[in-house]
Design a protein around this motif. Structure first.
Motif, short mmCIF file in Angstrom:
data_model
loop_
_atom_site.label_atom_id
_atom_site.label_comp_id
_atom_site.label_asym_id
_atom_site.label_seq_id
_atom_site.Cartn_x
_atom_site.Cartn_y
_atom_site.Cartn_z
N GLN A 250 0.79 -1.24 -0.02
CA GLN A 250 0.11 0.20 -0.08
C GLN A 250 0.81 1.21 -0.04
O GLN A 250 2.00 1.33 0.63
CB GLN A 250 -0.80 -0.05 1.16
N PRO A 251 0.51 2.20 -0.64
CA PRO A 251 1.28 3.59 -0.55
C PRO A 251 1.17 4.04 0.64
O PRO A 251 0.36 3.78 1.49
CB PRO A 251 0.46 4.38 -1.48
N THR A 252 2.35 4.88 0.92
CA THR A 252 2.45 5.40 2.34
C THR A 252 2.52 6.93 1.98
O THR A 252 3.51 7.42 1.04
CB THR A 252 3.66 4.90 2.90
N GLU A 253 1.74 7.79 2.73
CA GLU A 253 1.72 9.18 2.79
C GLU A 253 2.68 9.75 3.33
O GLU A 253 3.39 9.31 4.14
CB GLU A 253 0.57 9.71 3.29
N THR A 254 3.52 10.71 2.65
CA THR A 254 4.64 11.55 3.04
C THR A 254 4.24 12.08 4.56
O THR A 254 3.20 12.55 4.78
CB THR A 254 5.18 12.61 2.34
#
Length: 176
Positions: free
Chosen positions: A85-89
């Motif tokens: 899953q993408p990880t937010e900055t």
């Protein structure tokens, strides 16, 4: 990230009891993800119920049996899904930074004392990280796999502590 994921990572590295996990969190994972003993046990129970971990009773002499947790295939699949899953900055959310910005409207001396205390804490943390690097990873160029990942996370911690030290020192010098 949920505590479940941090526990899955720790248990993939090595099966452990709740107490052993608590100790490992205070020594390594806890540098970037903290949890209390109670939180760990509560989440382990939920993970067991969800089938993410298995539990083995291990007899101990003179003490009650301990439960040792290990990651199941379902737990590995959950970890793999989370990893993909993408990880937010992440934005910096720092009470200290807010105090530094607001010092004009309060007791600057008190804020400078808070900054000095934090600076000392960051120096101590940097020293601890550098000791771990020297002890566990004397030659990072030969590392691969899990050891390389562990080293690179620790190295990231070293870099973050150096940044904090530079920033807080600059703030203190500017107000000297």
């Amino acid at each position: 990230m949920a505590l479940e994921h941090a526990l899955l990572v720790a248990l993939c590295e090595q099966p452990a009891s709740g107490l052993e996990l608590t100790k490992r969190f205070s020594r390594s994972i806890g540098y970037f993800w903290s949890a209390t003993h109670q939180q760990i046990y509560r989440v382990l129970g939920r993970m067991d119920g969800d089938g993410w971990v298995s539990v083995a009773e291990v007899a101990q002499e003179g003490r009650p049996d301990k439960k040792v947790y290990a990651v199941t295939e379902l737990g590995r699949a959950a970890l793999a899904d989370w990893l993909a899953q993408p990880t937010e900055t992440q934005s910096l959310r720092s009470e200290l930074a807010l105090k530094m910005r607001a010092a004009t409207w309060g007791d600057r001396g008190a804020v400078l004392d808070v900054v000095r205390t934090n600076l000392a804490d960051h120096h101590a943390r940097l020293e601890r990280y550098e000791q771990l690097v020297a002890r566990d990873y004397p030659d990072p160029s030969i590392l691969t796999g899990l050891e390389l990942d562990q080293y690179l996370v620790l190295h990231g911690g070293v870099l973050m502590e150096r940044t904090w030290i530079t920033w807080l020192t600059e703030y203190l010098e500017a107000h000297a």
